[in-house]
Design a protein around this motif. Structure first.
Motif, PDB file in Angstrom:
ATOM      1  N   GLN A  15       6.218   0.990   4.983  1.00 57.34           N
ATOM      2  CA  GLN A  15       4.788   1.152   5.247  1.00 57.34           C
ATOM      3  C   GLN A  15       4.316   2.537   4.832  1.00 57.34           C
ATOM      4  O   GLN A  15       3.241   2.683   4.233  1.00 57.34           O
ATOM      5  CB  GLN A  15       4.512   0.910   6.731  1.00 57.34           C
ATOM      6  CG  GLN A  15       4.726  -0.534   7.162  1.00 57.34           C
ATOM      7  CD  GLN A  15       4.621  -0.727   8.666  1.00 57.34           C
ATOM      8  OE1 GLN A  15       4.942   0.187   9.448  1.00 57.34           O
ATOM      9  NE2 GLN A  15       4.177  -1.893   9.098  1.00 57.34           N
ATOM     10  N   ASP A  16       5.133   3.555   5.125  1.00 59.39           N
ATOM     11  CA  ASP A  16       4.775   4.921   4.722  1.00 59.39           C
ATOM     12  C   ASP A  16       4.692   5.026   3.201  1.00 59.39           C
ATOM     13  O   ASP A  16       3.799   5.686   2.650  1.00 59.39           O
ATOM     14  CB  ASP A  16       5.808   5.925   5.250  1.00 59.39           C
ATOM     15  CG  ASP A  16       5.771   6.056   6.771  1.00 59.39           C
ATOM     16  OD1 ASP A  16       4.770   5.639   7.383  1.00 59.39           O
ATOM     17  OD2 ASP A  16       6.754   6.583   7.326  1.00 59.39           O
TER      18      ASP A  16
ATOM     19  N   LEU B 208       1.500   3.549   1.845  1.00 63.81           N
ATOM     20  CA  LEU B 208       0.373   4.461   2.063  1.00 63.81           C
ATOM     21  C   LEU B 208       0.372   5.579   1.020  1.00 63.81           C
ATOM     22  O   LEU B 208      -0.690   5.964   0.504  1.00 63.81           O
ATOM     23  CB  LEU B 208       0.444   5.048   3.474  1.00 63.81           C
ATOM     24  CG  LEU B 208       0.093   4.095   4.626  1.00 63.81           C
ATOM     25  CD1 LEU B 208       0.331   4.780   5.974  1.00 63.81           C
ATOM     26  CD2 LEU B 208      -1.365   3.638   4.519  1.00 63.81           C
TER      27      LEU B 208
ATOM     28  N   ARG C  15      -0.986   4.261  -2.239  1.00 60.86           N
ATOM     29  CA  ARG C  15      -2.446   4.085  -2.246  1.00 60.86           C
ATOM     30  C   ARG C  15      -3.176   5.416  -2.378  1.00 60.86           C
ATOM     31  O   ARG C  15      -4.356   5.445  -2.733  1.00 60.86           O
ATOM     32  CB  ARG C  15      -2.886   3.386  -0.954  1.00 60.86           C
ATOM     33  CG  ARG C  15      -2.367   1.960  -0.810  1.00 60.86           C
ATOM     34  CD  ARG C  15      -2.994   1.252   0.374  1.00 60.86           C
ATOM     35  NE  ARG C  15      -2.352  -0.033   0.628  1.00 60.86           N
ATOM     36  CZ  ARG C  15      -1.596  -0.304   1.686  1.00 60.86           C
ATOM     37  NH1 ARG C  15      -1.409   0.631   2.615  1.00 60.86           N
ATOM     38  NH2 ARG C  15      -1.050  -1.487   1.829  1.00 60.86           N
ATOM     39  N   GLY C  16      -2.464   6.524  -2.135  1.00 61.38           N
ATOM     40  CA  GLY C  16      -3.101   7.832  -2.188  1.00 61.38           C
ATOM     41  C   GLY C  16      -3.281   8.390  -3.586  1.00 61.38           C
ATOM     42  O   GLY C  16      -3.898   9.444  -3.749  1.00 61.38           O
TER      43      GLY C  16
END
Length: 297
Positions: free
Chosen positions: A17-18, A21, A24-25
Motif C-alpha cells: 500500500q505504501d 502511494l 501515485r506521487g
C-alpha cells in the motif's frame, strides 16, 4: 487488487500500500544492474535512457543492485557500478538498495504463497523442459515433496490461472538451488519501492509475461515498461560483462571523457548526432528545452 488477497498479513500488505502511494506521487524510475562485473556500454545505454526519462519527467531515479545470485557476484562490482555512474553524471536518489538485504521480505512472500496453495513443488530439470517455450504443467497436479529428494531440492512454481492471460506458464519463484528467483524479487521491489516506470534492455522483454503473472498473483498493478534496443558487437552479438573491452575502462584509457561517452551513448539512442560531446545534465536540458524525453525523440 489487494482486496483479492484474503488473509494477507499486515506486514506484507502495508508495504504494498505504501508503494502504491509512492507511485501515485509522481514518476519513480530505477536502474537495477547485477554485480557480476563492470558495466558494459549496453548497460550504460540503458542507465542513461532510464535516468533521462526520470529527470525529464521531474521524477526520482533509484539504484537497486540485484545481487541475490551470489555465486555470480564479483568482488568490487558494486563499487565499480557506482563509480561508473557517478563518473558519467548519472546520480541517483536516496541510498543504494541491495536485494541481498531484502531476503527476509522475499521469503515472507514465498511462505504466504505456499500457505495459500499458490505454489507447487516442481522437480523438472532444464533438460526435461528443453524445447518448451513455457512450462507444460508437468508437476502442477503431483503431490511432490518440498524437501530434498535424490540429492535435489525442487523449484517452487506459481500456479498461474488456467487461462494464463500473459502466456507465461507456471513461473519459478524459488529456484532448485534455494535462491529466490529474479521474477519474484524484482516484482516485490517494483511494488514496495513505488516504481512507476521501468526502462530496461530489450533482452528483458521476454521476462515480462512471467512478471505480469506475478503482479497478478500479488493483486497489484505493474509499472509501465519500456525496453531499450541492445548495443551489439560487430558480429551482431549482444554485449556482456564478460567482455571487459566493452566497458568504460578502455575508453578512459584511450582518453575519452564523460562528455564523449555520454555523446556516444546518446547517439546510439538517436538523441543526438554522432561525435557529439555532451554531459548528462546538458543532454537532459537539451531534451527538456525541446519538450522531449528519452522516448519522445
Amino acid at each position: 487488487m489487494l482486496s483479492s488477497l484474503p488473509g494477507l498479513p499486515d506486514h506484507l500488505i502495508e508495504p504494498l500500500q505504501d508503494g502504491l502511494l509512492l507511485r501515485r506521487g509522481g514518476y519513480r524510475g530505477r536502474f537495477a544492474p547485477s554485480p557480476t562485473g563492470e558495466l558494459h556500454l549496453g548497460n550504460l545505454s540503458t542507465a542513461l535512457a532510464s535516468w533521462l526519462e526520470a529527470r525529464c519527467r521531474d521524477g526520482l531515479w533509484l539504484l537497486r543492485i540485484d545481487d541475490l545470485d551470489t555465486p555470480r557476484n564479483r568482488s568490487g562490482a558494486v563499487d565499480s557500478i557506482q563509480h561508473d555512474l557517478h563518473w558519467l553524471g548519472l546520480h541517483w536518489d536516496g541510498p543504494v538498495i541491495l536485494q541481498s538485504q531484502r531476503k527476509g521480505i522475499y521469503h515472507s512472500w514465498l511462505s504466504w504463497l505456499r500457505r495459500t496453495n499458490a505454489l507447487f513443488a516442481c522437480r523438472c530439470s532444464r533438460r526435461m523442459l528443453a524445447g518448451s517455450s513455457r512450462y507444460p504443467g508437468t508437476c502442477r497436479d503431483r503431490q511432490l515433496s518440498w524437501g530434498w529428494s535424490d540429492g535435489r531440492l525442487p523449484s517452487w512454481r506459481l500456479r498461474v490461472a488456467a487461462d494464463d492471460p500473459h502466456q507465461s506458464g507456471d513461473v519459478v519463484l524459488r529456484r532448485a538451488d534455494g535462491f529466490v528467483a529474479y521474477q519474484l524479487a524484482t516484482v516485490i521491489d517494483e511494488l514496495q519501492l513505488g516504481i512507476s516506470d521501468v526502462v530496461r534492455g530489450d533482452d528483458l522483454r521476454e521476462a515480462l509475461p512471467a512478471q505480469l503473472s506475478v503482479f497478478d498473483a500479488l493483486g497489484s498493478p505493474p509499472p509501465r515498461f519500456r525496453h531499450v534496443p541492445l548495443i551489439r558487437d560487430l558480429a551482431g552479438r549482444k554485449l556482456s560483462k564478460r567482455e571487459a573491452s566493452a566497458g568504460l575502462a578502455p575508453l578512459r584509457q584511450a582518453g575519452s571523457d564523460a562528455a564523449a561517452v555520454i555523446g556516444r551513448l546518446a547517439a546510439g539512442l538517436n538523441l543526438v548526432e554522432r561525435e557529439t560531446r555532451i554531459s548528462a545534465n546538458e543532454l537532459r536540458q537539451h531534451l527538456t528545452q525541446k519538450g522531449l524525453c528519452a522516448f519522445d525523440s
